[in-house]
Design an enzyme around this catalytic site. Structure first.
Site, PDB file in Angstrom:
ATOM      1  N   LYS A 114      23.670  91.043  61.810  1.00 43.90           N
ATOM      2  CA  LYS A 114      25.088  90.663  61.700  1.00 43.90           C
ATOM      3  C   LYS A 114      25.710  90.377  63.053  1.00 43.90           C
ATOM      4  CE  LYS A 114      26.460  92.353  57.242  1.00 43.90           C
ATOM      5  NZ  LYS A 114      27.392  93.122  56.445  1.00 43.90           N
ATOM      6  N   LYS A 197      16.805  86.398  52.168  1.00 44.01           N
ATOM      7  CA  LYS A 197      17.459  87.165  51.114  1.00 44.01           C
ATOM      8  C   LYS A 197      18.647  86.408  50.519  1.00 44.01           C
ATOM      9  CE  LYS A 197      20.002  90.545  52.342  1.00 44.01           C
ATOM     10  NZ  LYS A 197      20.596  91.692  53.002  1.00 44.01           N
ATOM     11  N   LYS A 200      25.694  86.892  50.434  1.00 42.17           N
ATOM     12  CA  LYS A 200      27.047  86.340  50.338  1.00 42.17           C
ATOM     13  C   LYS A 200      27.344  85.419  51.516  1.00 42.17           C
ATOM     14  CE  LYS A 200      28.740  90.652  48.409  1.00 42.17           C
ATOM     15  NZ  LYS A 200      29.420  91.908  48.645  1.00 42.17           N
TER      16      LYS A 200
HETATM   17  P1  TYM Z   1      26.316  95.246  49.871  1.00 35.63           P
HETATM   18  O1  TYM Z   1      27.747  95.174  49.492  1.00 35.63           O
HETATM   19  O2  TYM Z   1      25.786  94.288  50.895  1.00 35.63           O
HETATM   20  O3  TYM Z   1      25.404  95.084  48.598  1.00 35.63           O
HETATM   21  C1  TYM Z   1      25.636  95.864  47.444  1.00 35.63           C
HETATM   22  C2  TYM Z   1      24.309  96.225  46.802  1.00 35.63           C
HETATM   23  O4  TYM Z   1      23.580  95.042  46.464  1.00 35.63           O
HETATM   24  C3  TYM Z   1      22.257  95.119  46.992  1.00 35.63           C
HETATM   25  N1  TYM Z   1      21.804  93.770  47.376  1.00 35.63           N
HETATM   26  C4  TYM Z   1      20.677  93.218  46.955  1.00 35.63           C
HETATM   27  N2  TYM Z   1      19.692  93.658  46.136  1.00 35.63           N
HETATM   28  C5  TYM Z   1      18.666  92.834  45.882  1.00 35.63           C
HETATM   29  N3  TYM Z   1      18.570  91.571  46.406  1.00 35.63           N
HETATM   30  C6  TYM Z   1      19.514  91.083  47.221  1.00 35.63           C
HETATM   31  N4  TYM Z   1      19.417  89.837  47.704  1.00 35.63           N
HETATM   32  C7  TYM Z   1      20.632  91.920  47.530  1.00 35.63           C
HETATM   33  N5  TYM Z   1      21.749  91.756  48.289  1.00 35.63           N
HETATM   34  C8  TYM Z   1      22.451  92.906  48.181  1.00 35.63           C
HETATM   35  C9  TYM Z   1      22.375  96.030  48.198  1.00 35.63           C
HETATM   36  O5  TYM Z   1      21.144  96.629  48.519  1.00 35.63           O
HETATM   37  C10 TYM Z   1      23.396  97.040  47.727  1.00 35.63           C
HETATM   38  O6  TYM Z   1      22.782  98.072  46.983  1.00 35.63           O
HETATM   39  N6  TYM Z   1      25.920  99.136  52.951  1.00 35.63           N
HETATM   40  C11 TYM Z   1      26.037  98.767  51.562  1.00 35.63           C
HETATM   41  C12 TYM Z   1      27.259  99.337  50.856  1.00 35.63           C
HETATM   42  C13 TYM Z   1      27.430 100.795  50.993  1.00 35.63           C
HETATM   43  C14 TYM Z   1      26.719 101.800  50.289  1.00 35.63           C
HETATM   44  C15 TYM Z   1      27.292 103.045  50.716  1.00 35.63           C
HETATM   45  C16 TYM Z   1      25.685 101.784  49.367  1.00 35.63           C
HETATM   46  C17 TYM Z   1      28.356 101.429  51.751  1.00 35.63           C
HETATM   47  N7  TYM Z   1      28.275 102.763  51.595  1.00 35.63           N
HETATM   48  C18 TYM Z   1      26.817 104.254  50.230  1.00 35.63           C
HETATM   49  C19 TYM Z   1      25.209 102.995  48.888  1.00 35.63           C
HETATM   50  C20 TYM Z   1      25.772 104.215  49.318  1.00 35.63           C
HETATM   51  C21 TYM Z   1      26.156  97.252  51.489  1.00 35.63           C
HETATM   52  O7  TYM Z   1      26.544  96.601  52.413  1.00 35.63           O
HETATM   53  O8  TYM Z   1      25.939  96.748  50.273  1.00 35.63           O
END
Ligand code: TYM
Length: 337
Positions: A114, A197, A200
Site C-alpha cells: 500500500k 488478487k 477494490k
Molecule cells: P478487507 O476489508 O481488505 O477485506 C475484507 C475481507 O475480505 C477478504 N478478501 C479476500 N478474500 C479472498 N480473495 C480476495 N481477493 C480477497 N480480498 C479481500 C479479506 O481477507 C478480509 O477477510 N485488515 C482487514 C480488516 C480487518 C480485520 C480486523 C479482519 C480489520 N480488523 C480484525 C479480521 C479481524 C482488511 O483490510 O480486510
C-alpha cells in the site's frame, strides 16, 4: 456453553467484491450456525489509514453493514457494529503498540504494497494498521478470526502480540486467536490477471465483480474474463500455470459450495465458451438476491442505524471490562483487577 468467540471485519472503502464475499463473508454466515458467539464489525478506523471523503464514509459504513445482513448475517444471532463506536479498540491499540516491535511491522507485506515506493510519506496509521487489527480481535478475547488468505500475516502478528502481553503480564490472559481461512475462495484473483488478487483498488472495474453489479454487468465481466484457448483440465493437477482457468473454477466451486475436483468432474474437458455462461448464471443467482436485499436495507437507514447502535452497545459491554483488566494488568491508576 459457547467456547468460541468469532471476530472479523471489513473496511468501508468502495464496494465489496466477490473476493470479500467468498474469502470472508460467506464463511461468516456459515459460522453463525455453529456454537459460537459472533461479532462482525465495519472497520472504519482502518479505512481512514488512507484518505476518505468524510461525506461518503458514513454511507459506505452503512453499505457494508447492509451487505453483511443481506448476505445472511442475522443481527439477532450475531453482533454487527461499527469499529469507531467502540472506543476500546483504539485504547487497546495504544497499549499493544508499546509491545510491538517495529521490525515486525516492517515485514508486513500489506504495508509495503500500500505504501509503495514512497514509504517515507505513508501515514503512521497505515504503518500501525496491524496493531489496530490485533486490538480489534483481542479486545473481545476472540478465539477465531475468519478471513481471506491475504490477512494471514496480520493474524500471525496478532497472535505474536497476544503472546507478548501474556508473557509480560499474565499467562493465558488473551487466547491466541486462530485464523479461519476456509473454502475454495480464500484467494480470489482478478478477472483480468489470474496472478493478482481481486481487489477494490484495481483500476479496472472489469477485474472484479462488485456487490452492486447488476446481472448484465456480472455476465459481461465473466464473458470478458481473461482465459486461454485450451479446454478445461480434467484434474486439478493439470492446471499448471493456467492461473485464470484455476481462478474461474475456484470461483464456481466456492459459489456453489463444491470442491474444485467436483467442478472439474462436471466441466473438465469443456471449452470456456460452455463454462463461462454457467459461471455467469451461478454468480447472478447467488449475488442478485444479496444485491436486492442490500438495496432494500439501504432504503431504511433508520432501521440499519438501530441495528448498529444495538450492536455497538453489545460490543462495548464485552470490550469495556477487558480493557479495564488490561489497564489493571499494566498498573494504570483507577483500574483494579
Ligand atoms: P478487507 O476489508 O481488505 O477485506 C475484507 C475481507 O475480505 C477478504 N478478501 C479476500 N478474500 C479472498 N480473495 C480476495 N481477493 C480477497 N480480498 C479481500 C479479506 O481477507 C478480509 O477477510 N485488515 C482487514 C480488516 C480487518 C480485520 C480486523 C479482519 C480489520 N480488523 C480484525 C479480521 C479481524 C482488511 O483490510 O480486510
Amino acid at each position: 456453553m459457547t467456547t468460541k468467540r468469532i471476530l472479523s471485519g471489513m473496511q468501508p472503502t468502495n464496494n465489496l467484491h466477490l473476493g470479500n464475499y467468498l474469502g470472508a463473508l460467506k464463511n461468516w454466515v456459515k459460522i453463525q450456525e455453529e456454537d459460537a458467539e459472533c461479532l462482525y464489525c465495519v472497520v472504519d478506523l482502518h479505512a481512514v489509514t488512507v484518505p476518505q471523503d468524510p461525506a461518503k464514509l458514513k454511507q459506505s459504513t452503512r453499505e457494508i453493514a447492509a451487505a453483511y445482513i443481506a448476505a445472511g448475517i442475522d443481527p439477532k444471532r450475531s453482533t454487527i457494529f461499527v469499529q469507531s463506536s467502540v472506543p476500546e479498540h483504539s485504547q487497546l491499540m495504544w497499549a499493544l503498540s508499546t509491545m510491538t516491535q517495529v521490525g515486525k511491522l516492517n515485514r508486513m507485506t500489506q504495508f509495503k504494497d500500500k505504501a509503495g515506493k514512497n514509504a517515507e510519506k505513508a501515514g503512521l496509521g497505515l504503518y500501525a494498521y496491524p496493531v489496530l487489527m490485533a486490538a480489534d480481535i483481542l479486545i473481545y478475547k476472540a478465539t477465531h478470526v475468519p478471513v481471506g488468505d491475504d490477512q494471514r500475516q496480520h493474524l500471525e502478528l496478532a497472535r505474536d502480540i497476544a503472546a507478548t502481553f501474556n508473557h509480560r503480564f499474565e499467562d493465558d490472559f488473551f487466547p491466541l486467536p486462530e485464523s479461519l481461512i476456509l473454502g475454495e475462495g480464500t484467494r480470489v484473483m482478478s478477472l483480468r490477471d489470474g496472478t493478482s488478487k481481486m481487489s477494490k483498488s484495481d483500476a479496472s472495474d472489469l477485474s472484479r465483480i462488485n456487490f452492486t453489479d447488476d446481472a448484465d454487468t456480472i455476465a459481461k465481466k465473466i464473458r470478458k474474463a481473461k482465459t486461454d484457448p485450451d479446454p478445461l483440465p480434467n484434474d486439478e493437477k493439470d492446471f499448471g500455470d493456467r492461473a485464470e482457468a484455476r481462478n474461474l473454477i475456484s470461483i464456481y466451486a466456492a459459489l456453489n459450495d463444491q470442491s474444485v475436483a467436483d467442478v472439474l468432474e462436471e466441466y473438465g474437458g469443456q471449452e470456456f465458451s460452455k463454462f463461462k455462461p454457467a459461471l455467469a448464471d451461478l454468480a447472478v443467482s447467488k449475488l442478485d438476491p444479496i444485491n436486492s436485499r442490500m438495496n432494500e436495507l439501504l432504503s431504511d437507514v433508520g432501521e440499519l442505524d438501530r441495528i448498529l447502535e444495538a450492536g455497538g452497545a453489545k460490543a462495548r459491554s464485552i470490550a469495556s471490562p477487558i480493557m479495564n483488566d488490561v489497564y489493571a494488568q499494566m498498573g494504570f491508576w483507577g483500574h483494579a483487577k
